[in-house]
Write an enzyme that holds these catalytic residues in place. Sequence first.
Site, short mmCIF file in Angstrom:
data_model
loop_
_atom_site.label_atom_id
_atom_site.label_comp_id
_atom_site.label_asym_id
_atom_site.label_seq_id
_atom_site.Cartn_x
_atom_site.Cartn_y
_atom_site.Cartn_z
N ARG A 97 0.83 -1.21 0.00
CA ARG A 97 0.00 0.00 0.00
C ARG A 97 0.86 1.26 0.00
NH1 ARG A 97 -4.24 -1.22 4.74
NH2 ARG A 97 -2.37 -2.22 5.57
N LYS A 193 -15.75 5.82 -0.80
CA LYS A 193 -15.13 5.85 0.52
C LYS A 193 -14.14 7.01 0.58
CE LYS A 193 -11.49 3.07 1.69
NZ LYS A 193 -10.81 1.77 1.83
N ASP A 221 -12.96 -6.99 -1.24
CA ASP A 221 -11.80 -6.12 -1.08
C ASP A 221 -10.53 -6.98 -1.21
OD1 ASP A 221 -10.46 -3.75 -0.70
OD2 ASP A 221 -11.54 -3.21 1.13
N SER A 225 -7.81 -4.88 6.97
CA SER A 225 -6.76 -4.63 7.95
C SER A 225 -7.42 -4.28 9.29
CB SER A 225 -5.85 -3.52 7.44
OG SER A 225 -4.85 -3.25 8.38
C1 R5P Z 1 -7.66 0.14 0.44
O1 R5P Z 1 -7.48 0.75 -0.61
C2 R5P Z 1 -7.66 -1.35 0.52
O2 R5P Z 1 -8.13 -1.93 -0.66
C3 R5P Z 1 -8.48 -1.83 1.68
O3 R5P Z 1 -9.80 -1.38 1.52
C4 R5P Z 1 -7.94 -1.29 2.98
O4 R5P Z 1 -6.56 -1.40 3.01
C5 R5P Z 1 -8.54 -2.01 4.15
O5 R5P Z 1 -8.02 -1.46 5.33
P1 R5P Z 1 -8.94 -1.32 6.61
O6 R5P Z 1 -9.50 -2.68 6.91
O7 R5P Z 1 -8.00 -0.83 7.67
O8 R5P Z 1 -9.99 -0.31 6.30
#
Ligand code: R5P
Length: 294
Positions: A97, A193, A221, A225
């Site tokens: 990321r 989002k 997704d 995380s």
């Molecule tokens: C973001 O662009 C990714 O695709 C995931 O949506 C993101 O990394 C998820 O992280 P979290 O669970 O902390 O929102």
Amino acid sequence: MSLLSNYTVIGGKASEDLAKKIAKKLEAKYLKSELRIFPDGESKITISGKPNGKIVVVHSTYPPVDSNLIQALLHVSKAKKHSSQVIAVIPYLGYARQDREFLPGEVATMGIVANMLKTAGATKVIVVDIHSKMALNHFKIPSKNVSAIPELVKYFKKLNLKSPLVVSPDCGGIARARDFANQFGVKFIALKKHRDRKTGMVEIRSKNQKQVKGRDLILVDDMISTGGSIVKAAEFLKKQKCRNIYAACTHALLIGDAEKRIRKAGVAKIVSTNTIPGKTGIVDVSPIIAKAIV
Ligand code: R5P
């Protein structure tokens, strides 16, 4: 498949089960690796037996990301002493990321990690559902991204869902959601989002989505995380009177109480793959990784 015996698979502690499955699929020799963590936190790796042929190192870099990354590099460097061809399979690649400088002064760490794998001796890297194409571009050695979507779709096809609809929690995931929906044979939508780049806080800025009413939804997704994205999306979709919500992802990091918060937000089931071992990791990616190796 005549080259199969030319491989030796080494499984690091982080990916032992998956590595064994991959070795079985390749009909390859499997070598176990011993891990000792010293009181100061240093990792010591000992590989039992002698590898031969092309060596496949399987080592995810999920939390503790830095320790697992070092351990992956140590395995690769040892493998390189025995073979000119070392395939580093990093099913979950941490740091993907951080593939660019989002805010001034940030380090695009993905590039450094890619160089470290090359310097340690990897001649090829295979990853599963890397966060972005841009992350993959950092590799200066052959690299391959394998999609777990077909395997996840197979799982969901077995569930008896009511007029299913695929939902991406953000616009960045549109291609992924489209892929999932096409393979499933259903439609998809994407929510808007917003994530504050400084605090990490997430909010959904979509208009009402009447088409979700009474339908089973699959939130798709690449990773979960902290769960923030899925929680906010699920809370929003519940208000639109959908039926059941399922969360499908390749990498379930599920940091802290993420799983509890996701369930509290109304998600009936979290389904992920074994790139990260854990109780949600029920979809096996060893067949697609084995296919990508040969
Ligand atoms: C973001 O662009 C990714 O695709 C995931 O949506 C993101 O990394 C998820 O992280 P979290 O669970 O902390 O929102």
